[in-house]
Design an enzyme around this catalytic site. Sequence first.
Site, short mmCIF file in Angstrom:
data_model
loop_
_atom_site.label_atom_id
_atom_site.label_comp_id
_atom_site.label_asym_id
_atom_site.label_seq_id
_atom_site.Cartn_x
_atom_site.Cartn_y
_atom_site.Cartn_z
N THR A 184 2.00 5.23 -0.29
CA THR A 184 1.79 6.20 -1.36
C THR A 184 1.83 5.54 -2.73
O THR A 184 0.97 5.78 -3.58
CB THR A 184 2.84 7.32 -1.28
OG1 THR A 184 2.71 8.00 -0.02
CG2 THR A 184 2.64 8.32 -2.40
N GLY B 107 0.83 -1.20 0.00
CA GLY B 107 0.00 0.00 0.00
C GLY B 107 0.86 1.25 0.00
O GLY B 107 1.69 1.45 -0.89
N ALA C 212 7.38 16.31 0.02
CA ALA C 212 7.39 17.46 -0.87
C ALA C 212 7.27 16.94 -2.30
O ALA C 212 7.81 15.89 -2.63
CB ALA C 212 8.67 18.26 -0.70
N LYS D 68 3.52 24.91 -2.57
CA LYS D 68 4.97 24.91 -2.78
C LYS D 68 5.28 25.57 -4.12
O LYS D 68 4.82 25.12 -5.17
CB LYS D 68 5.50 23.48 -2.75
CG LYS D 68 6.99 23.36 -3.02
CD LYS D 68 7.43 21.90 -2.98
CE LYS D 68 8.88 21.75 -3.40
NZ LYS D 68 9.31 20.34 -3.44
N THR E 21 11.59 14.28 -6.14
CA THR E 21 11.23 13.50 -7.32
C THR E 21 10.58 12.15 -7.01
O THR E 21 10.16 11.45 -7.93
CB THR E 21 12.47 13.25 -8.19
OG1 THR E 21 13.51 12.67 -7.38
CG2 THR E 21 12.98 14.54 -8.80
#
Length: 515
Positions: free
Chosen positions: A27, A25, A63, A91, A357
């Site tokens: 993200t 699971g 981020a 952001k 990234t």
Amino acid sequence: MLNPNIGTDTINKDGAIENIVIVGGGTAGWMTAAGLSSMLGETGLNITLIESEAIGIVGVGEATLPHIKFFNESIGINEAEFMAATAATFKLGIEFVNWGRIGDSYIHPFGEFGLANAGVGFHHYWRSMMDDEATGALDEYSLPIIASRMAKFKPPSEDIRSVHSTYRYAYQFDATKYAPFLRKHGEARGVKRIEGKLTQVHLDPENGDITSVELENGAVIQGDLFIDCTGFRGILTQGALETGYDEWTNYLPCDRAVAAPCASHGPLLPYTRATADSSGWRWRIPLQHRTGNGHVYSSQFISDDEAQKSLVDNLDGDLLSEPRFLRFTTGKRKKLWNRNCISIGLSGGFLEPLESTSIYLIQEGITKLLEYFPNKNTLAIDRDEYNLLMDLEFERVRDFLILHYHATQRDDSDFWNYMRTMKIPDSLSEKMELFKARGRVASYDRGLFLQPSWIAVYLGQRIIPDKWDDRVALLPEKDVKHHLAGLKQLMSQSANEMPSHADYIAQYCPSEARA
């Protein structure tokens, strides 16, 4: 007890994929499930996700890059609802502190520098006049940079004539809240979640493909296509298929991180900060309810205790929980798609989060899978093209990260001496030489970072072109100076008119976690 025959008769007569099994699971897993179910759910595709509540996720504050906004929109996520649920902030870029030299600071913005004129990039005009005191720093010609420094935010304009159309934005959010949010989204679109730990992977004895996975309760889940989102372990791609791994530690030797949240302090900033340390760098990610912090470092040059001390000593606010450590090896799987298994997220590779990234590479893995979604009869062709394109993505991100380390004048530690003098990939060396000679940024059709990103790092870390575009000389010097002065004034005035980042968040997407 689960049905042990879930997913039988999975491939129909025309060879279409009918059953996808996502293992893991977090993200990566739930972005994949949400993306596939939103785009392919009406085709009758069955998507099953297997995860265990007992296995934690790597979530220390996340981020992102602007691409995540378009991913969320494409699968029907309401922005304000998502931001409130994940305590997110906006952001506009990433600040880099102490990278070129100790005391230096620059922001890599999600937007343009100035405006091109007569087909010539703005940075050429700026370079031609940089020795004039009135010209000022390049940052003064970037609206997202000025707004970031002033802690301001407002969404970009859709009017291309407006200076407010020259930037984009991303999010900073609590990664531990993003996966549960996506889970609700995916399950509402038919994703079936199974709780359980994987104990065995079954392979076809003839072709080596994965046929099914078995859980500790004895359930067997069959599928046509398997997606490995099991993190660094790579249970399917490495544990079962022995795909192999290309290490890039000679270029990016940082192999550990220590992370901890702290209380918010000061204005709510619309940017992430990466501060170079003696043997790595420290991140700062401001969320609505707290600040995420971490220290990425190389164990060759600093001990775990020293790394933790550097992190804790530099926190802006009170420590909210004990620091925790992560270990990793920079690089990627030799094949992101091996046989009938696709690795997405940390199972496919790891590039340190210096340029945020991680989620972008997850998103690209999902997007490319949708573009090359296989049929049993074309699987080998789709797989080869997918691997080729994803290899390019990883390699070009790798080169951009190396640039930050290599383009330094620091000589205050063994770590920086190594990074400054190491041999770099030819693909990066050629780009650096091209910019240093004429201010030209090498372009490519595929790859994440475009011209403004390279310019920000080159100039921010003191790689100043020796020459600039000859066409600059076609304009009278007084006209160039007038153009620069007007732009600088326009950027400053436009940023001043923006509301504060904190006020915009409070009105648009306040989080209960903040309260």
